[in-house]
Design a protein around this motif. Structure first.
Motif, short mmCIF file in Angstrom:
data_model
loop_
_atom_site.label_atom_id
_atom_site.label_comp_id
_atom_site.label_asym_id
_atom_site.label_seq_id
_atom_site.Cartn_x
_atom_site.Cartn_y
_atom_site.Cartn_z
N UNK A 85 0.94 -1.51 -0.18
CA UNK A 85 -0.43 -0.34 -0.34
C UNK A 85 1.01 1.08 -0.29
N UNK A 86 0.60 2.52 -0.90
CA UNK A 86 0.91 3.77 -0.40
C UNK A 86 -0.17 4.68 0.05
N UNK A 87 0.82 5.44 0.22
CA UNK A 87 0.19 6.89 1.18
C UNK A 87 -0.65 7.42 -0.09
N UNK A 88 -1.92 7.55 0.89
CA UNK A 88 -3.50 8.25 -0.24
C UNK A 88 -3.90 7.21 -0.69
N UNK A 89 -3.89 6.08 -0.48
CA UNK A 89 -4.86 5.05 -1.30
C UNK A 89 -4.98 3.94 -0.22
N UNK A 127 1.32 -10.02 3.56
CA UNK A 127 -0.07 -10.42 2.56
C UNK A 127 0.58 -8.52 1.81
N UNK A 128 -0.02 -7.98 2.99
CA UNK A 128 -0.26 -6.85 2.65
C UNK A 128 1.06 -5.50 3.63
N UNK A 129 1.16 -4.58 2.87
CA UNK A 129 2.93 -4.29 3.67
C UNK A 129 2.66 -2.68 3.43
N UNK A 130 2.20 -1.94 4.57
CA UNK A 130 2.93 -0.05 4.27
C UNK A 130 4.12 0.21 5.48
N UNK A 131 5.44 0.71 4.84
CA UNK A 131 6.29 1.23 5.55
C UNK A 131 6.30 3.08 5.04
N UNK A 132 6.30 3.55 6.37
CA UNK A 132 6.30 5.65 6.01
C UNK A 132 5.01 5.93 4.92
N UNK A 133 4.33 5.02 4.58
CA UNK A 133 3.39 5.43 3.96
C UNK A 133 2.56 6.52 5.10
N UNK A 134 1.15 7.10 4.70
CA UNK A 134 0.32 8.33 4.73
C UNK A 134 -0.74 8.05 4.82
N UNK A 135 -1.67 7.96 5.43
CA UNK A 135 -3.40 7.98 5.08
C UNK A 135 -3.66 6.64 3.97
#
Length: 466
Positions: A85-89, A127-135
């Protein structure tokens, strides 16, 4: 130049035209904001024999490149490996949709983070990962099924290494998970590490297919609300941890129904940073409808502990308020433990000194169908548990025990578990190394006659029983 009246526009016309223009602009903005990226437009197929990882990731990447928005998963069954996942998504799963995790470990991407904690020294898979993402958000009425039973336990500490997490978010700010059903992770279901402003609401968690099957792990997070969760886990259910110097702080958990073959509400075991300002309200703890546990579970299918508070790796626990809880079926209902396991979060940062536990309030709690072990509040010599109030608590358990001597081994450095001493010397509470503990309107009832005293206290100053 002045216009003749027939050529001029009335002020009301100008105003109306302006309002219409604003409305058009407003609707245009709403339409742009509401634009979605369907994973099927990028090639995802509702067929669990085919891998749709690339299509889902392309949809996320395109959404992010456009400045953010929603990636939608239409009704259907889609197989994926690791996605990011990425920011604002927002990943929105429509009713009738399921994302299935691949059962092939090669479809998972090992990742590293520069955030140092006990469990980030090696690459991990999820399975689903995010690092330093916003919103970022996962929403909707669909399901994410990790099919985690496909990944056998290979070593003592292989969670996230050879058995994937289902969700793992690290150092993210503004996280929302709502509505969805999360099932069958390879280890912990959802690990939020060093995240801020986390909102979890209305989710269902079923995690009963492997070792280390926690339902929820909040680890060194700040400003968190969890509400309306229904969870059935083989390992710990509502779990707060501190696997780095960052404490868990300012967290409110409310209106949840949980089942666990291990611990229902747990602060610990990892405690390096500690816990502060935690409120837990309106929780129903009940036995799982599935008593076929292969991984954890006290004999008879009930959990080890219901409310478990621990400081064993340094750190401070303070300002903890847990109330309005009903508990049915657990072996040792309340376990408060200050000890000195002293496991560091990093090899080059040893734990110096025993932590502290103070300012804890447990109140308005109803406990029924408990095992006969009893409850305990224990510290260490020179390191007492301090300032604990237990108010308006009713306990009923099986009883049937004879007089039992107090344990002579403090088990200073052992893994803390509410059943670690076996049957306790008190049918209510055993206290050892405590200061300023208050019991106010606490009653203990046993189904079978029990010869033990309700309270047994050693090295416990200023004990008040009303």
């Amino acid at each position: 130049m002045w216009l003749r009246s027939s050529e001029s526009m009335k002020f009301s016309d100008i105003f109306a035209a302006g309002v219409l223009g604003l409305l058009v602009m407003s609707f245009g903005c709403d339409e742009a904001a509401a634009a979605v990226h369907s994973i099927t437009d990028y090639g995802a197929v509702s067929d669990t024999t085919q891998l749709s990882t690339e299509a889902v990731q392309q949809a996320i990447d395109a959404c992010s490149a456009a400045g953010g928005g929603t990636v939608t998963v239409p009704s259907g069954s889609y197989k994926i490996g690791s996605i990011f996942l990425k920011s604002n998504v927002t990943l929105n799963l429509e009713n009738g949709s399921t994302l299935y995790g691949s059962t092939d470990i090669s479809d998972y991407t090992p990742v590293t983070t520069d955030y140092v904690s006990l469990r980030t020294h090696t690459p991990t898979i999820q399975l689903i990962y995010a690092d330093k993402a916003d919103n970022i958000a996962i929403t909707g009425e669909g399901t994410i099924d990790g099919r985690g039973k496909a990944f056998p336990k290979l070593s003592w500490n292989d969670e996230g290494i050879t058995r994937p997490h289902l969700l793992r978010f690290i150092c993210c700010n503004g996280v929302k998970v709502s509505g969805v059903t999360l099932k069958n992770s390879g280890c912990w279901m959802q690990h939020y590490l060093a995240c801020d402003k986390v909102r979890i609401d209305g989710i269902t968690v079923i995690n009963r297919n492997n070792y280390n099957n926690d339902a929820l792990d909040l680890d060194g997070c700040h400003d968190v609300t969890v509400s309306n969760m229904i969870a059935d886990s083989d390992d710990d259910a509502i779990t707060l941890k501190s696997t780095s110097p960052r404490l868990c702080e300012d967290i409110v958990i409310s209106n949840c129904v949980v089942s666990s073959h291990c611990n229902a509400i747990k602060l610990g075991t990892e405690t390096n940073g500690g816990f502060r300002n935690i409120i837990i309200r309106g929780i129903a703890v009940k036995p799982s409808s599935d008593q076929s546990s292969q991984y954890f579970g006290y004999p008879g299918g009930i959990g080890h502990g219901a409310i478990v508070l621990e400081i064993v790796d340094g750190g401070v626990m303070s300002n903890i308020d847990i109330g309005d809880v009903t508990i049915r079926g657990t072996e040792s209902p309340i376990f408060i433990r200050l000890a000195d396991r002293a496991r560091p979060y990093s090899p080059d940062v040893p734990v110096n000194g025993v932590g502290k536990m103070e300012r804890i309030c447990l109140h308005d709690i109803m406990i029924d169908e408990a095992g006969p072990t009893g409850s305990s509040i224990t510290g260490l010599e020179g390191h007492p548990v301090c300032d604990v109030e237990l108010r308006n608590i009713r306990i009923r358990h099986h009883g049937g025990q004879s007089v039992t001597p107090a344990p002579d081994d403090e088990k200073r450095a052992e893994y803390p578990e509410s059943t670690m001493w076996g049957i306790l010397p008190a049918k209510g509470f055993w206290l050892n190394h405590t200061r300023n503990i208050t019991f106010d309107n606490v009653t203990v009832e046993t189904i079978a006659p029990d010869e033990r005293e309700t309270y047994v206290a050693t090295d416990s100053e200023n004990l008040i029983i009303r």
